[in-house]
Design a protein around this motif. Structure first.
Motif, short mmCIF file in Angstrom:
data_model
loop_
_atom_site.label_atom_id
_atom_site.label_comp_id
_atom_site.label_asym_id
_atom_site.label_seq_id
_atom_site.Cartn_x
_atom_site.Cartn_y
_atom_site.Cartn_z
N ALA A 224 5.16 5.90 -0.13
CA ALA A 224 5.56 5.84 -1.54
C ALA A 224 4.35 6.04 -2.42
CB ALA A 224 6.24 4.51 -1.86
N HIS A 225 4.55 6.71 -3.55
CA HIS A 225 3.53 6.86 -4.59
C HIS A 225 4.12 6.38 -5.91
CE1 HIS A 225 0.85 9.23 -2.00
NE2 HIS A 225 1.95 9.82 -1.55
N GLY A 226 3.33 5.64 -6.68
CA GLY A 226 3.83 5.07 -7.93
C GLY A 226 4.66 3.82 -7.70
N SER A 227 4.43 3.19 -6.58
CA SER A 227 5.20 2.00 -6.22
C SER A 227 4.29 1.01 -5.50
CB SER A 227 6.38 2.37 -5.32
OG SER A 227 6.97 1.23 -4.75
N GLU A 228 3.99 -0.12 -6.16
CA GLU A 228 3.19 -1.16 -5.53
C GLU A 228 4.06 -2.32 -5.05
OE1 GLU A 228 0.07 -2.37 -8.13
OE2 GLU A 228 -0.82 -0.37 -8.27
N TYR A 229 5.36 -2.14 -5.12
CA TYR A 229 6.31 -3.18 -4.72
C TYR A 229 7.38 -2.56 -3.84
CZ TYR A 229 4.35 -5.46 -8.91
OH TYR A 229 3.51 -5.98 -9.85
N ASP B 255 0.82 -1.22 0.00
CA ASP B 255 0.00 0.00 0.00
C ASP B 255 0.85 1.27 0.00
OD1 ASP B 255 0.98 0.13 2.59
OD2 ASP B 255 -0.98 -0.02 3.58
N GLY B 256 2.17 1.12 -0.05
CA GLY B 256 3.07 2.26 -0.12
C GLY B 256 3.47 2.83 1.22
#
Length: 291
Positions: A232-237, A214-215
């Motif tokens: 984090a945004h733009g990051s699902e990993y 979920d960042g």
């Protein structure tokens, strides 16, 4: 030659950057105590000229390793050579091994830029902002080559680790890896790698990618007197690297799993045409712990 250093400071923390060393963060520390919030980089580490000895570096235009000597684009194969003396596979893209230029600097913000021609033409930008004990990093890449290519982004922070270090980072599954550290299959989180609740780091080596993130991330350092609340945004990993007995660990926000260029559906990668862009962001909020 001693690299040029840039510095930002707010009322709580101090940030040092080395644009010429891969656009890296050298150190981020608490002002009143000197406590490192990223792994401390001393003069020797700085003089190596290696981003992997510093506090954090950018991952552009991909994160981690790629197998098979390259990857396929819509109009043909892009061959890649190994780019690290410590790994047999191409790793972490190319931005970390090139000097970045300073676009602008103010009391609270630095913007760096890299115009790269390898492995294809792209322009990367990093924006660092420091305010109220919060470090904000924006990472942006624009594809400049005529031929489209897959892009991925990430950041590689190194964080202090003590016996009391605690981590919370909610994920759905983890990628297992083979002897070459490439992703093989996704499985449910084993108990020792389940950070849904705040808990200690494993005593054994971890070098794996986690998905369905979920960042959000909480890093609590009771032995050191602080915690970091991260988003984090733009990051699902995220990639979690916990070496044994080295005094640091890495939790890396990334847009894709390891070797995504060769996984079904290329999860997390974005195919960019000329002048198209993609970006991600990561914030780390310092808060002292009063125990």
């Amino acid at each position: 030659m001693t690299p040029t250093l840039l510095e930002l400071e707010d009322q709580f923390t101090h940030l040092t950057l080395a644009p010429e060393i891969g656009g890296s963060i050298v150190n981020w520390r608490v002002l009143d105590s000197g406590q490192p919030l990223l792994r401390h980089a001393d003069t020797h580490a700085l003089n190596t000229g290696l981003p992997g000895k510093l506090g954090c570096f950018p991952l552009v235009p991909w994160s981690n390793r790629i197998s098979d000597g390259g990857f396929d684009r819509p109009d043909g194969w892009l061959a890649l050579e190994p780019n690290s003396h410590t790994d047999p596979l191409p790793i972490h893209g190319s931005a970390w091994q090139q000097p970045w230029q300073v676009v602008s600097q103010s009391a609270s913000e630095v913007v760096l830029q890299l115009d790269s021609v390898k492995p294809f033409a792209y322009r990367a930008r990093q924006r660092f902002q420091l305010s109220g004990g919060k470090l904000s990093i924006e990472l942006h890449v624009t594809h400049l080559a005529e031929r489209a290519a897959w892009h991925g982004l990430g950041l590689h922070p190194y964080l202090p680790r003590t016996p009391g270090t605690r981590l919370q980072a909610r994920a759905d599954q983890v990628w297992l890896s083979d002897a070459t550290k490439l992703s093989t299959r996704q499985v449910a989180l084993p108990a020792e790698w389940d950070f849904q609740a705040l808990g200690g780091l494993p005593d054994t080596l971890v070098d794996n990618g986690f998905c369905g993130w979920d960042g959000r991330c909480l890093i609590q350092q009771p032995d050191l007197g602080y915690q970091l609340e991260c988003q984090a945004h733009g990051s699902e990993y995220f990639l979690l690297y916990c070496p044994v007995d080295l005094g640091f660990f890495c939790i890396e926000p990334v847009s894709h799993p390891v070797n995504a260029h060769h996984l079904p559906g290329r999860p997390g990668l974005v195919l960019l045409e000329q002048d198209q862009s993609v970006e991600m962001a990561f914030t780390l909020q310092y808060k002292p712990l009063y125990l």
